[in-house]
Design a protein around this motif. Structure first.
Motif, short mmCIF file in Angstrom:
data_model
loop_
_atom_site.label_atom_id
_atom_site.label_comp_id
_atom_site.label_asym_id
_atom_site.label_seq_id
_atom_site.Cartn_x
_atom_site.Cartn_y
_atom_site.Cartn_z
N TYR A 168 -12.05 -3.20 50.41
CA TYR A 168 -12.32 -3.27 51.19
C TYR A 168 -12.34 -2.54 52.22
O TYR A 168 -11.35 -1.32 52.02
CB TYR A 168 -12.23 -4.30 51.89
N LYS A 169 -13.35 -2.10 53.78
CA LYS A 169 -12.89 -1.65 54.53
C LYS A 169 -12.54 -1.33 55.96
O LYS A 169 -12.70 -3.22 56.51
CB LYS A 169 -14.39 -1.01 54.70
N ALA A 170 -11.64 -1.28 56.10
CA ALA A 170 -10.83 -1.02 57.40
C ALA A 170 -10.44 -0.04 58.57
O ALA A 170 -9.58 0.67 58.46
CB ALA A 170 -9.85 -3.04 57.29
N ALA A 171 -9.60 -0.50 59.85
CA ALA A 171 -9.81 0.72 60.78
C ALA A 171 -8.04 0.16 60.71
O ALA A 171 -7.85 -0.81 60.68
CB ALA A 171 -9.80 0.00 61.97
N ARG A 172 -6.98 1.19 59.90
CA ARG A 172 -5.92 1.05 60.30
C ARG A 172 -4.76 1.68 60.59
O ARG A 172 -5.33 3.04 60.55
CB ARG A 172 -5.34 0.76 58.62
N MET A 173 -3.42 2.12 61.05
CA MET A 173 -3.16 3.16 61.05
C MET A 173 -2.87 3.64 59.83
O MET A 173 -2.27 3.35 58.66
CB MET A 173 -1.64 2.64 61.51
N THR A 174 -3.20 5.11 59.78
CA THR A 174 -2.91 5.95 58.56
C THR A 174 -2.55 7.29 59.16
O THR A 174 -2.40 7.32 60.04
CB THR A 174 -4.36 6.40 57.74
N ASN A 175 -1.33 7.82 58.07
CA ASN A 175 -1.36 9.13 58.46
C ASN A 175 -1.96 10.06 58.26
O ASN A 175 -3.34 10.17 57.17
CB ASN A 175 -0.17 9.39 56.95
N TRP A 176 -2.50 10.74 59.24
CA TRP A 176 -3.35 11.88 59.61
C TRP A 176 -3.16 13.22 58.96
O TRP A 176 -1.78 13.34 59.42
CB TRP A 176 -4.60 11.93 60.72
N ALA A 183 -7.67 11.46 55.98
CA ALA A 183 -5.86 10.87 55.76
C ALA A 183 -5.63 10.81 54.74
O ALA A 183 -5.86 11.41 53.11
CB ALA A 183 -6.96 9.15 55.17
N LEU A 184 -4.02 10.62 54.63
CA LEU A 184 -3.73 10.31 53.30
C LEU A 184 -2.43 9.12 53.15
O LEU A 184 -2.38 8.65 53.74
CB LEU A 184 -1.88 11.52 53.97
N SER A 185 -1.93 8.69 51.81
CA SER A 185 -1.49 7.57 51.37
C SER A 185 -0.20 7.94 51.70
O SER A 185 0.18 9.14 52.03
CB SER A 185 -1.59 7.32 49.91
N ASP A 186 1.23 7.02 51.54
CA ASP A 186 2.51 7.01 52.59
C ASP A 186 2.64 8.12 51.56
O ASP A 186 3.84 8.85 51.86
CB ASP A 186 2.51 5.49 51.66
N GLU A 187 2.36 7.53 50.19
CA GLU A 187 2.34 9.09 48.84
C GLU A 187 2.73 9.88 48.78
O GLU A 187 3.44 11.40 48.65
CB GLU A 187 3.04 8.19 47.54
N GLU A 188 1.72 10.09 49.73
CA GLU A 188 1.59 11.65 49.82
C GLU A 188 2.35 12.52 51.33
O GLU A 188 1.72 13.79 51.53
CB GLU A 188 0.37 12.25 50.18
N VAL A 189 3.17 11.85 51.69
CA VAL A 189 3.69 12.14 53.38
C VAL A 189 5.32 12.62 52.81
O VAL A 189 5.84 11.35 52.14
CB VAL A 189 4.16 11.06 54.23
N TYR A 190 5.88 13.09 53.06
CA TYR A 190 7.50 13.57 52.86
C TYR A 190 7.99 13.48 54.20
O TYR A 190 7.16 14.54 55.12
CB TYR A 190 7.86 14.14 51.84
N TYR A 191 9.49 13.16 54.19
CA TYR A 191 9.96 13.49 55.53
C TYR A 191 11.18 15.03 55.56
O TYR A 191 11.89 15.08 54.41
CB TYR A 191 10.94 12.26 55.60
N SER A 344 2.87 16.97 55.42
CA SER A 344 1.55 16.37 54.85
C SER A 344 2.39 17.40 53.69
O SER A 344 2.76 18.50 53.72
CB SER A 344 0.24 17.27 55.00
N GLU A 345 2.05 16.53 52.18
CA GLU A 345 2.34 17.26 50.82
C GLU A 345 1.79 18.28 50.39
O GLU A 345 2.19 19.24 50.08
CB GLU A 345 2.45 16.20 49.98
N ARG A 346 0.36 17.81 50.77
CA ARG A 346 -0.31 18.72 50.44
C ARG A 346 -0.54 20.77 51.81
O ARG A 346 -0.21 21.71 50.99
CB ARG A 346 -2.06 19.12 50.41
N THR A 347 -0.39 20.26 52.46
CA THR A 347 -0.85 21.37 53.70
C THR A 347 0.63 21.15 54.92
O THR A 347 0.79 22.54 55.22
CB THR A 347 -2.22 20.55 54.79
#
Length: 874
Positions: A168-176, A183-191, A344-347
């Motif tokens: 489905y498509k929806a407006a949601r809080m995402t990791n930008w 947008a990134l998935s939660d798994e693509e963010v490290y702390y 962001s894991e990539r950038t």
RNA sequence: GGAGGUGUAGCUCAGUUGGUUUAGAGCAUCUGCCUUACAAGCAGAGGGUCCGCGGUUCGAAUCCGUGCACCUCCACCA
């Protein structure tokens, strides 16, 4: 002999044999009547270069494949690469920038052209590098996640899941990610722990002289505040609930609300709520129906709602706003504060929580069967501790954000009409059909495709299925034969990204598991325990290591240090060990080859027949143990076992026993047996060190058969008796060598040996061998202790070593005294146990019997030593 | 904050459901050997409070509890 080099040339052998195996098509597999053993290689990113992690991971897979081949399986190991949308796109953008080209000025088509150009040029480097390691991959089956058939499969999957109601498509809080603009998935963010500031800002209360102070680390988000929240029970603020607070700078009136989410202890106990830029605030906003004010542009700058800050980066505005608030006297204090900042894991950009319209995949129902098959061990995890991790994640699984605002990837098959209605179909035509159902006068030109692409992992999760149905003609046969695959070898870091999702896809689309076992390799760390990575610069250049030390040594070095499931501490000293092992085997080969000219057609002598019988038993024993290690993926244990079998048992004992003296000969049968045994050892080792084993195999035997295709013989009955005898023999030889050294005798000084033993046949059988190994001109039975001799006690036997050389008995006396003290202590322990009624009553019979045997043996030994001491001290 | 893991020789690790004669390997260290395959070698030796404490048991490196140390994953308190 003359044509054999003195040293093993790894570079030459690697080139020669890899080419040979390729030419013969040994890596390629087609379905046949043998059982299949298939592995899909975790596809490395096209941007990748080979590092130690790959070396470990791929060596492990190659070992499993080669081992399975030697056990009669039809093995198939599939290579390939992953398009890695964000990583590749970032790389291409970077290269374009170097050329002065801005991605945003390029059309989608032009950009993709650049990306493909880059992929064609550099995308297969990593696969080429794997050849240097010796990987026996079926190169005819190489896949890329953007291949046409693969692309289509991904699109079909999307449409199918959409039709089933999962997507489905929806407006949601995402990791930008404000750098990659996606947008990134939660798994693509490290702390990462960061030194920040905690700013205390006071907000005025409307129609009141009071104010309320909040604490924040991101003061720029004040611009988007739409409430202040306090705890309902907080006496300090209770009276303010329901009133309005005035947001500084923007002078917006916002409600003061109450929620027990608030932590009374933190900061001032009052929270500013910014639903557009914080996940928790977003949830609060949903609950309390708050306004959502977006402050940021996609690139992380402040948007047009705030003209005085517009276009400036959020980090810069943070500083400006603090000054501005200070200027109006509402900054109360600033504290140092350590918090976790998402990157962001990539950038590696600071991720901004942001509300955006994204595509999502509902995971809860899909996850259930995938959890089940791991819970009930249909899929086994090695090590099993990862089962817990998997369960924990699967039970708390969140919907998956599958859209990415990128161009490099599978474009989302959704079209929008002029009013923004969504039509999903595999093609534009399919979407148009749906459009027409709604609007009969529709024109296909009204439809615009979604600009976004799918998360890379949305294609990776089909990997084990899709690589086996490349083209329509072969698909059913190949997939039916090779799927499910046998083992997945991967890093625990991607258990959620990839492993879990492959299981989900397998269960959803094939109604069965994608692999039977998952073997998680450890993380490769350096000597100091730091994770090896390109950024830390502590990862050695693998290709250079191979060039300098040889692929076999490199494979040895990563494997020997890699216990199942633990991290590996990589030390280049292991390379040295690997190289020395090469050298050792090479020399063993030279020795055996030398015997060719010393052959004599005759019956085996006592030494030869004992040695052969013993070594064969050792080999059988090792084969069984090796299989056991393989069953548990204890590959380093298997390697250690084979290493010791070759070095210690074969080289140090067997070859030394077998070795004919200067004027002596070797029976032809013994020579041939030695070669046969050696070749079996090579076959056992081959999966670990393929090149040198193939090379020695061909030097040893003149036939055309390649070691890589040779089958391990089935286990024969293990001759345990000969193993016992061999052990005893070794004990005697070692004890005599030690006694010689302790008594200042040279190893080759001639001695006479007398023994008192119940097992005379053992000595008869091994007499020649003993004489030979301990330089004895006499080995004879005696009935009572011998004077002027060194006494040795081996198991239940007493040995007396005599020599013409003057012997200082004091050393031997000391040794025997030490042994006596220990044995007496030991006996004391046994006696204590045996006089304990509860032990006798509770312990198993075998255990009790064993204690009695130990008691008898020890008593006999003590008597024996006492006698010897009495004699020697005279 | 939640979960999981690890702790055995100087280092890296084995130690199979509690019992097998002094808890084992490899590397490193020490000693002795240029022995006709290998000095990149051979032969031998030394080296341990099995993290601490408590418990269960006839018996614990092994099972339980607890403390300490380190590691990993998840969550993200502004």
């Amino acid at each position: 002999m003359t044509d054999i080099q003195k040293q093993f040339n790894s570079t030459e052998a690697e080139k020669k044999w890899y080419q040979h195996w390729m030419d013969k098509g040994y890596f390629n597999s087609q379905p046949d009547d043998r059982p299949a053993y298939s592995i899909v290689m975790p596809p490395p990113n096209v941007t990748g270069v080979l590092h130690m992690g790959h070396a470990l991971n791929n060596t492990v897979q190659d070992i499993l494949i080669r081992r399975a081949k030697s056990l009669g399986y039809n093995t198939c190991w599939v290579p390939g690469t992953d398009h890695a949308s964000i990583a590749t796109e970032a790389k291409v953008v970077e290269l374009l920038q170097e050329k002065g080209i801005d991605k945003n000025n390029l059309s989608r088509e032009d950009f993709l052209e650049h990306a493909w150009e880059w992929k064609e040029k550099y995308g297969n480097i990593i696969l080429e590098q794997l050849k240097k390691l010796g990987c026996s991959l079926d190169w005819n089956r190489t896949n890329f996640t953007l291949d046409d058939h693969y692309y289509d499969a991904v699109i079909r999957t999307f449409v199918d899941l959409y039709n089933k109601g999962y997507i489905y498509k929806a407006a949601r809080m995402t990791n930008w990610d404000p750098v990659a603009l996606t947008a990134l998935s939660d798994e693509e963010v490290y702390y990462k722990e960061t030194q920040s500031k905690l700013y205390y800002v006071s907000y005025k209360i409307a129609e009141s002289k009071e104010s309320i102070t909040i604490a924040t680390v991101r003061p720029e988000t004040i611009l988007g505040d739409t409430a202040i929240c306090v705890h309902p029970e907080d006496e300090r603020y209770k009276h303010l609930i329901g009133k309005k607070a005035i947001v500084p700078i923007v002078n917006r009136e916002v409600p003061i609300i109450a929620d027990d989410y608030i932590d009374l202890e933190f900061g001032t106990g009052a929270l500013k709520v910014t639903p557009a830029h914080d996940i928790n605030d977003y949830n609060l906003g949903e609950k309390h129906n708050l306004e959502v004010i977006n402050v940021l542009n996609d690139n992380g700058t402040i948007n047009e709602l705030f003209p005085e800050y517009e276009g400036k980066d959020r980090m810069e505005v943070r500083k400006i706003i603090v000054k501005d608030i200070e200027a109006i006297g509402q900054l109360e204090k600033v504290e140092d504060y350590t918090n976790q900042v998402g990157l962001s894991e990539r950038t590696h950009a600071v991720v901004e929580p942001k509300i955006s319209m994204q595509w999502w995949c509902k995971m809860e129902d899909l996850a259930k069967p995938a959890l089940e098959v791991v819970e009930n061990d249909t899929i086994q995890f090695f090590p099993s501790k990862f089962k817990n991790l998997y369960r924990h994640w699967m039970e708390n699984i969140q919907d998956w954000c599958i859209s990415r605002q990128l161009r490099w990837g599978h474009r989302i098959p959704a079209w929008y009409d002029t009013e923004g209605n969504i039509y999903v179909g595999e093609t534009k035509e399919e979407a148009f059909v749906k459009y027409q159902e709604k609007n009969s006068s529709a024109s296909i030109d009204d439809l615009k495709q979604d600009e976004d692409v799918l998360d890379t992992w949305f294609s990776s999760w089909l990997w084990p299925i899709e690589v086996f149905q490349k083209d329509v003609t072969s698909s059913d046969k190949d997939l039916a034969y090779y799927y499910p695959t046998q083992t997945l070898v991967t890093a625990p870091e991607i258990i959620f990204f990839w492993v879990a999702r492959m299981i989900i896809a397998g269960m959803e689309y094939k109604n069965t598991i994608p692999f039977k076992d998952v073997y998680f390799t450890g993380i490769v760390r350096d000597k100091e325990g730091k994770k090896m990575s390109k950024s830390l610069g502590n990862s050695p250049d693998l290709l250079q290591l191979i060039e300098e030390h040889g692929a076999d040594a490199v494979r040895f070095s990563v494997l020997i240090a890699s216990p199942a499931g633990n991290d590996i501490l990589y030390d280049e000293a292991f390379l040295e060990q690997g190289k020395q092992f090469n050298h050792k085997m090479w020399n063993a080969m030279r020795l055996v080859k030398m015997w060719e000219e010393k052959q004599e057609e005759r019956a085996l002598n006592d030494i030869e027949s004992f040695a052969i019988e013993w070594m064969k038993a050792k080999l059988e024993d090792a084969k069984e143990k090796t299989q056991n290690h393989f069953n548990h993926y204890q590959l380093s244990e298997a390697l250690k076992l084979i290493y010791s079998l070759i070095w210690d048992d074969f080289c140090s004992w067997y070859l030394e026993w077998m070795k004919p003296g200067k004027e002596e000969t070797i029976a032809t049968a013994a020579y041939q047996e030695s070669i046969k045994i050696f070749d079996e050892l090579l076959l056992l080792l081959h999966p670990f060190m393929p090149f040198i084993t193939e090379e020695i195999h061909h030097n040893l035997l003149d036939n055309e058969e390649d070691l890589m295709l040779k089958q391990l013989s089935k286990n024969e009955n293990l001759n345990k008796e000969i193993l016992e005898q061999g052990k005893k023999l070794q004990n005697i030889i070692t004890a005599i060598r030690e006694a010689k050294q302790k008594n200042q005798m040279k190893p080759r000084d001639v001695i006479q040996l007398y023994y008192i033993s119940k097992d005379v046949s053992f000595y008869e059988k091994t007499k020649a061998l003993l004489k030979n190994q301990i330089f004895a001109d006499k080995v004879e039975a005696c009935t009572e202790a011998i004077d002027n001799a060194i006494t040795l006690v081996i198991q239940a036997d007493k040995l007396f070593m005599q020599s013409d050389i003057e012997i200082d008995y004091s050393v031997q006396i000391e040794k025997l005294k030490g042994e006596l003290t220990h044995l007496e202590k030991f006996l004391f322990g046994i006696n204590k146990k045996l006089s304990n009624e509860r032990f006798l009553a509770n312990a198993k019979k075998e255990v009790v019997d064993l204690e009695y045997k130990k008691q008898a043996d020890t008593e006999a030994k003590i008597t024996s030593i006492k006698e010897s001491l009495a004699r020697m001290e005279n």
